[in-house]
Design a protein around this motif. Structure first.
Motif, short mmCIF file in Angstrom:
data_model
loop_
_atom_site.label_atom_id
_atom_site.label_comp_id
_atom_site.label_asym_id
_atom_site.label_seq_id
_atom_site.Cartn_x
_atom_site.Cartn_y
_atom_site.Cartn_z
N GLU A 198 0.90 -1.19 0.12
CA GLU A 198 0.16 0.11 -0.01
C GLU A 198 0.83 1.22 0.06
N ILE A 199 1.88 1.32 0.67
CA ILE A 199 2.97 2.32 0.84
C ILE A 199 3.39 2.52 -0.77
N ILE A 200 4.03 1.55 -1.51
CA ILE A 200 4.52 1.67 -2.55
C ILE A 200 3.60 2.25 -3.63
N ASP A 201 2.26 1.75 -3.40
CA ASP A 201 1.08 2.34 -4.28
C ASP A 201 0.84 3.72 -4.08
N PHE A 202 0.82 4.04 -2.67
CA PHE A 202 0.58 5.43 -2.23
C PHE A 202 1.83 6.33 -2.79
N VAL A 203 3.07 5.80 -2.69
CA VAL A 203 3.85 6.87 -3.12
C VAL A 203 3.82 7.17 -4.60
N HIS A 204 3.59 6.20 -5.49
CA HIS A 204 3.19 6.31 -6.87
C HIS A 204 2.05 6.92 -7.21
#
Length: 171
Positions: free
Chosen positions: A164-170
């Protein structure tokens, strides 16, 4: 008897082939996530994420979750919340992850100080809390948090959080 053994062999081979295919698919998914996570943002640099938490175990679990999810980020760890604003200001991360309950400054105080700096207002902030308190969530929202999550209790939960953090950062 011969038919039964032939059936077992067929099932075992089918399961083996399906497992090989599943492992191949997992390898491709991990490779795609790593490729997506290593895409440059803006200036072509690897993304910086600052995590502020006084609990080493929570930081290590977050790091494991991010690594398992295929994140290619520069995770900057801050154990002393009194230094958090200065580190966030100097590093200018794409995301700051703040624990709510810390001894020197709590996460709300750090968030408030970050939002008070004109240069830091665009930094996205995720608050992680061991508490499920609705009051804490509302207080964080009033202070300008971008995302509020209760800390996961399992490694699988941290893996999901890493994704979820990876998706949020992108996003």
């Amino acid at each position: 008897m011969l038919v039964l053994e032939a059936s077992r062999n067929l099932v075992q081979n089918h399961v083996y082939v399906n497992l090989r295919e599943a492992h191949g698919m997992i390898d491709r998914i991990v490779a795609l996530r790593r490729a997506r996570a290593s895409l440059p943002i803006g200036d072509g640099m690897t993304k910086k994420v600052v995590v502020v938490d006084d609990n080493e175990f929570d930081i290590s679990m977050l790091r494991r979750g991010l690594n398992t999810a295929g994140a290619d980020i520069d995770l900057i760890e801050v154990n002393d919340s009194g230094k958090a604003v200065s580190v966030i200001s100097s590093e200018e991360p794409v995301l700051a992850i703040l624990d709510v309950s810390m001894p020197v400054l709590d996460g709300f105080e750090v968030l408030s100080a970050v939002r008070a700096h004109a240069r830091l207002t665009e930094i996205r902030v995720l608050m992680l809390s061991g508490s499920t308190s609705v009051t804490d969530r509302h207080k964080a929202e009033q202070l300008g948090v971008n995302w509020y999550r209760v800390k996961p209790e399992t490694l699988d939960g941290y893996r999901q959080l890493g994704t979820e953090i990876i998706d949020f950062v992108h996003s």
